[in-house]
Design an enzyme around this catalytic site. Structure first.
Site, PDB file in Angstrom:
ATOM      1  N   CYS A  22       0.841  -1.199   0.000  1.00 55.69           N
ATOM      2  CA  CYS A  22       0.000   0.000   0.000  1.00 55.69           C
ATOM      3  C   CYS A  22       0.883   1.258   0.000  1.00 55.69           C
ATOM      4  CB  CYS A  22      -0.959  -0.032   1.183  1.00 55.69           C
ATOM      5  SG  CYS A  22      -2.301   1.190   1.066  1.00 55.69           S
ATOM      6  N   HIS A  53      -3.537  -5.379  -0.823  1.00 59.38           N
ATOM      7  CA  HIS A  53      -3.233  -6.012   0.467  1.00 59.38           C
ATOM      8  C   HIS A  53      -3.423  -7.531   0.403  1.00 59.38           C
ATOM      9  CE1 HIS A  53      -2.890  -2.440   3.121  1.00 59.38           C
ATOM     10  NE2 HIS A  53      -3.673  -1.879   2.209  1.00 59.38           N
ATOM     11  N   GLU A  88      -2.224  -9.670   2.431  1.00 59.55           N
ATOM     12  CA  GLU A  88      -2.352 -10.194   3.801  1.00 59.55           C
ATOM     13  C   GLU A  88      -3.791 -10.163   4.306  1.00 59.55           C
ATOM     14  OE1 GLU A  88      -2.329  -5.833   4.546  1.00 59.55           O
ATOM     15  OE2 GLU A  88      -1.370  -7.192   3.103  1.00 59.55           O
TER      16      GLU A  88
END
Length: 425
Positions: free
Chosen positions: A131, A252, A254
């Site tokens: 990000c 993202h 994750e």
């Protein structure tokens, strides 16, 4: 601490915290998903607190085996010379209200993270940017950013190309499609999940800014339908087994998990962290090996020729500085090469930058620098022509006038300084 003591340690990954307010006090935090994945694959996350002055203390965090930079506020636009994109005052205020938690510039965090990014680039330390971290990496290498993706990109696209890059109502659940570029690390990680021909996956993202001009050293790995770069890497600095890893992901991975579960949307989601930590471990082994001597990079014929051209540009500028001579018109194009190099190359260390400035090699805004040189030379040329036509008596009077003006300036300056001292007392 002895080298043998370091060999028993797990490799260290620096992560800069983000600041928020809790009970009227500042609190620093890092998302747990990042920390969990770093630990899972065999490294230790070391949190660098976002507090004043830390950017001057980064040597205290040695040894640094890897750097992971993630979420945070918008990067100060002055760091990449961004224009205001033609926004009106009303539009800027609208952006600030809509993205209030992100548009508050945090200059201390900018300083810390840009220094870490440059350190990784200088010393070949593995770097993963998620990000904001991907934006920091791009800016550190001379790239630029869109101030607001929706206003600058999405609204100019056709309806079928428009993308919502964030959702305040569905932070973890929000998804949008990206097209993966073939023969890139991202392609290899998600290969089993890609349909034939489509080359698309659904990703989670939460950002209102993004890469505008990608720094020259990077290659895109994914694009959103509106054309925004969603991932990039440096192919010359990517070989996890050898400790090389420089990459930025705007989305993202994750957080791409099934609802109320730790199961990932795709098997390739944690691969960026897994390969990053693999590079971190390999980098640590290199540092711990007493016999390890960094090899000078091998340049091809074109790179070697460019290197010599840039060195000649700096040499010309240095001679100008030492000898105090103005610029010869025939040297202008050669001097410009070095100036353009610094304009597009922000990976120089502060020590290198300061040294270059000391020798007068060039400046960031090369066009303004060259313009000032030319104006100075033109003024000198005109003055010499005029004075060459003056008589001895006129030149003598002119010298007397300048001596008198110099004395007057000296007297007035001394009086002003005395007045200031009296005010202080």
């Amino acid at each position: 601490m002895a080298n043998s003591d370091f060999s028993n340690m797990l490799p260290r990954v620096l992560i800069v915290s983000r600041r928020t307010v809790r009970k009227k006090k500042f609190v620093d935090f890092v998302g747990e998903y990042h920390l969990d994945l770093i630990v899972r694959y065999g490294a230790v996350p070391v949190i660098v607190p976002r507090v004043s002055g830390v950017h001057m203390l980064l040597e205290s965090f040695e040894p640094i085996h890897g750097v992971l930079l993630c979420e945070g506020e918008d990067i100060d636009p002055s760091l990449y010379d961004a224009e205001l994109s033609g926004f009106s005052t009303e539009e800027l205020e609208e952006i600030r209200k809509l993205h209030a938690s992100d548009t508050a510039i945090d200059k201390e965090k900018d300083s810390i993270e840009l220094r870490l990014a440059k350190l990784c680039l200088e010393r070949d330390i593995p770097y993963l940017g998620i990000c904001r971290g991907s934006q920091v990496l791009n800016v550190a290498c001379g790239g630029t950013l869109y101030q607001d993706v929706e206003k600058e990109v999405s609204k100019k696209c056709s309806e079928c190309q428009r993308v919502s890059h964030m959702s305040y109502e569905d932070y973890d659940g929000h998804r949008h499609v990206v097209r993966v570029v073939e023969n890139t690390p991202l392609h290899h990680w998600f290969e089993d999940s890609l349909e034939d021909e489509k080359m698309e996956i659904m990703v989670n993202s939460f950002h209102h800014q993004g890469v505008k001009r990608l720094a020259k050293r990077f290659v895109p790995m994914a694009f959103a339908p509106d054309g925004l770069v969603e991932g990039f890497y440096d192919p010359d600095a990517y070989n996890p087994e050898e400790g090389k890893f420089i990459m930025g992901l705007q989305f993202h991975p994750e957080r791409m998990r099934h609802p109320d579960s730790d199961d990932f949307d795709y098997p390739g989601c944690p691969s960026a962290y897994q390969e990053f930590v693999k590079a971190v471990i390999a980098h640590e082994k290199k540092l711990n090996c007493s016999a390890y001597v960094p090899k000078a990079p091998k340049l091809n014929q074109e790179q070697e020729m460019n290197r010599k051209i840039i060195l000649r540009s700096f040499s010309i500028a240095k001679n100008m500085y030492i000898l105090g001579h103005g610029m010869v018109s025939s040297k202008a194009s050669e001097l410009k090469v070095g100036a353009e190099f610094l304009e597009t190359n922000m990976t120089l260390s502060l020590q290198q930058e300061n040294r270059l400035k000391q020798i007068g090699a060039t400046v960031r805004n090369e066009s303004m620098y060259l313009e000032r040189l030319m104006k100075k030379e033109e003024r000198e040329r005109i003055a010499r022509i005029i004075m060459g036509k003056m008589s001895i008596e006129q030149l003598s009077d002119l010298m007397s006038l300048y001596r008198m003006m110099g004395q007057i300036c000296s007297d007035v300056l001394e009086k002003k300084l005395q007045d200031l001292m009296k005010e202080d007392n």
